[in-house]
Enzyme design. Structure first.
Site, PDB file in Angstrom:
ATOM      1  N   SER A   1       0.859  -1.182   0.000  1.00  0.00           N
ATOM      2  CA  SER A   1       0.000   0.000   0.000  1.00  0.00           C
ATOM      3  C   SER A   1       0.903   1.242   0.000  1.00  0.00           C
ATOM      4  O   SER A   1       1.795   1.342  -0.834  1.00  0.00           O
ATOM      5  CB  SER A   1      -0.945  -0.034   1.202  1.00  0.00           C
ATOM      6  OG  SER A   1      -1.961   0.931   1.086  1.00  0.00           O
TER       7      SER A   1
ATOM      8  N   ASP B   1      -8.859  -5.982  -5.308  1.00  0.00           N
ATOM      9  CA  ASP B   1      -8.385  -4.673  -4.836  1.00  0.00           C
ATOM     10  C   ASP B   1      -8.753  -3.608  -5.867  1.00  0.00           C
ATOM     11  O   ASP B   1      -8.206  -3.577  -6.959  1.00  0.00           O
ATOM     12  CB  ASP B   1      -6.870  -4.728  -4.634  1.00  0.00           C
ATOM     13  CG  ASP B   1      -6.277  -3.430  -4.085  1.00  0.00           C
ATOM     14  OD1 ASP B   1      -7.039  -2.454  -3.899  1.00  0.00           O
ATOM     15  OD2 ASP B   1      -5.061  -3.401  -3.852  1.00  0.00           O
TER      16      ASP B   1
ATOM     17  N   HIS C   1      -8.092  -4.905  -0.989  1.00  0.00           N
ATOM     18  CA  HIS C   1      -6.805  -4.257  -0.730  1.00  0.00           C
ATOM     19  C   HIS C   1      -6.119  -4.756   0.540  1.00  0.00           C
ATOM     20  O   HIS C   1      -4.914  -4.992   0.559  1.00  0.00           O
ATOM     21  CB  HIS C   1      -7.015  -2.741  -0.644  1.00  0.00           C
ATOM     22  CG  HIS C   1      -5.757  -1.961  -0.424  1.00  0.00           C
ATOM     23  ND1 HIS C   1      -4.805  -1.808  -1.400  1.00  0.00           N
ATOM     24  CD2 HIS C   1      -5.294  -1.292   0.671  1.00  0.00           C
ATOM     25  CE1 HIS C   1      -3.803  -1.078  -0.930  1.00  0.00           C
ATOM     26  NE2 HIS C   1      -4.074  -0.763   0.323  1.00  0.00           N
TER      27      HIS C   1
END
Length: 368
Positions: A149, A316, A349
């Protein structure tokens, strides 16, 4: 593993001043960090792990304050990041609120928290702050640098600044730059904080009314929705009512998903600073790996002589597999050894935090 404790180092020597992309200089500054494993004799087994937006330096094990690590399933003896083989380092980012210098830290010039006077920073600034830490630990070459991320973007920023330092780069659930929709979500979240009357222009630390809890709670709710896929939300909550069979005919909490988000928002302020949320999300928005090469992503990768492993998750929608595949193609076009693996992960995600396989074997093989 033995009980972990957070270590701190303040860089306050004349040559330690940190020049920032925004034109200001930060001095002194403190970096909070933790390590796992043992650095070998030739100091060639170090891996730098870079955390995501709301993470910190406590990656694995039990902290002396009782917390468990945010990546216990991946870091430890015999795990993907094997602490019997590797020396793992993770530091809280500059601008954070878990020990490294940030807006809640004391400004030495005033004796009060920086608040809104803290300089706006970038991911490259965060990377610059960690380079002296590695030097302090005697590390001049990294076996790998890894991030997911925001941490994935920070890994790219780090090797862009120090291209000869890392032999391998692992980027998970990330992108080479924040896309317009992600910037929009971050802007809405920041406005939620800044529109809370208790934000007080960022200078709320001495306020008897406390921090802007409600604004930060809404910001966290917004962010949390982007971390979980539509399908995962449906499977977990659907249209279930918090009180089965009974709508309130009001504007309180009717649905189970509303209760869940309210809980996530309400507990967040207990461990995170509202100003840090503003500064870190802005730093994410500013990041663009290809900015210095005029938008040419392949040219940007050409300047980094490392091997790359990109891992994405099929559900995601914040940083899609397509964005990770684009980075892989650009790296290959630049002549780099780069591979992309798309993992089936219905959660979306946040899957990198909770899904052990197959990413364990992919990472273990890449690190060999």
């Amino acid at each position: 593993m033995t009980t972990q404790r957070t270590l701190f180092h303040t860089f306050d020597a004349p040559g330690d001043a940190l020049g920032l992309d925004g034109g200001r200089t930060l001095s002194p500054y403190t970096v909070a960090y933790q390590t796992w494993g043992t650095l070998n004799a030739d100091k060639s087994n170090a891996i730098l792990i870079l955390h995501a937006l709301s993470g910190d330096s406590h990656v694995a094990g039990v902290h002396e304050d009782g917390r468990t690590g945010w990546w216990d399933l991946m870091v430890g003896p015999g795990l993907a990041f094997d602490t019997d083989r590797f020396f793992i380092v993770c530091a809280n980012v500059l601008g954070g609120c878990k020990g490294s210098t940030g807006p809640s830290s004391i400004n030495p010039e005033t004796g009060k928290p920086y608040g809104a006077s803290f300089p706006v920073i970038t991911l490259h600034d965060m990377a610059r702050a960690q380079r002296p830490l590695l030097r302090l630990l005697g590390i001049e070459k990294l076996h790998a640098v890894k991030g997911a991320s925001m941490g994935g973007m920070l890994a790219l920023a780090f090797v862009q600044l120090y291209p000869e330092m890392a032999e391998r780069v692992i980027v998970m659930a990330a992108s080479h730059a924040n896309h317009a929709q992600a910037i929009a979500w971050n802007d809405i979240a920041r406005r939620a904080v800044m529109n809370d009357p208790l934000w007080r222009g960022g200078n709320y630390y001495d306020s008897p009314d406390g921090p802007p809890r409600n604004g930060l709670a809404v910001a966290r709710m917004i962010g949390h929705v982007t971390y979980i896929s539509e399908g995962a939300m449906d499977r977990k909550f659907g249209r279930a009512l918090q009180t089965p069979g009974k709508e309130s005919f009001g504007f309180g909490v009717d649905y189970a998903v509303e209760s869940y988000l309210a809980y996530q928002g309400n507990i967040f302020h207990q461990r995170f600073d509202a100003n840090s949320y503003l500064y870190i999300t802005r730093a994410i928005d500013y990041f663009d790996f290809s900015a210095k090469t005029g938008g040419d992503l392949s040219a940007a990768f050409a300047e980094v002589p490392a091997r790359f492993l990109f891992i994405s998750y099929d559900a995601d929608w914040l940083y899609s597999p397509e964005r990770n595949e684009a980075m892989t193609a650009a790296a290959r076009a630049a002549g780099r050894d780069a591979v992309h693996h798309k993992i089936h992960a219905p959660l979306g995600h946040d899957a990198f935090l909770v899904q052990k396989e197959p990413q364990t074997e992919l990472i273990r093989k890449f690190l060999d």
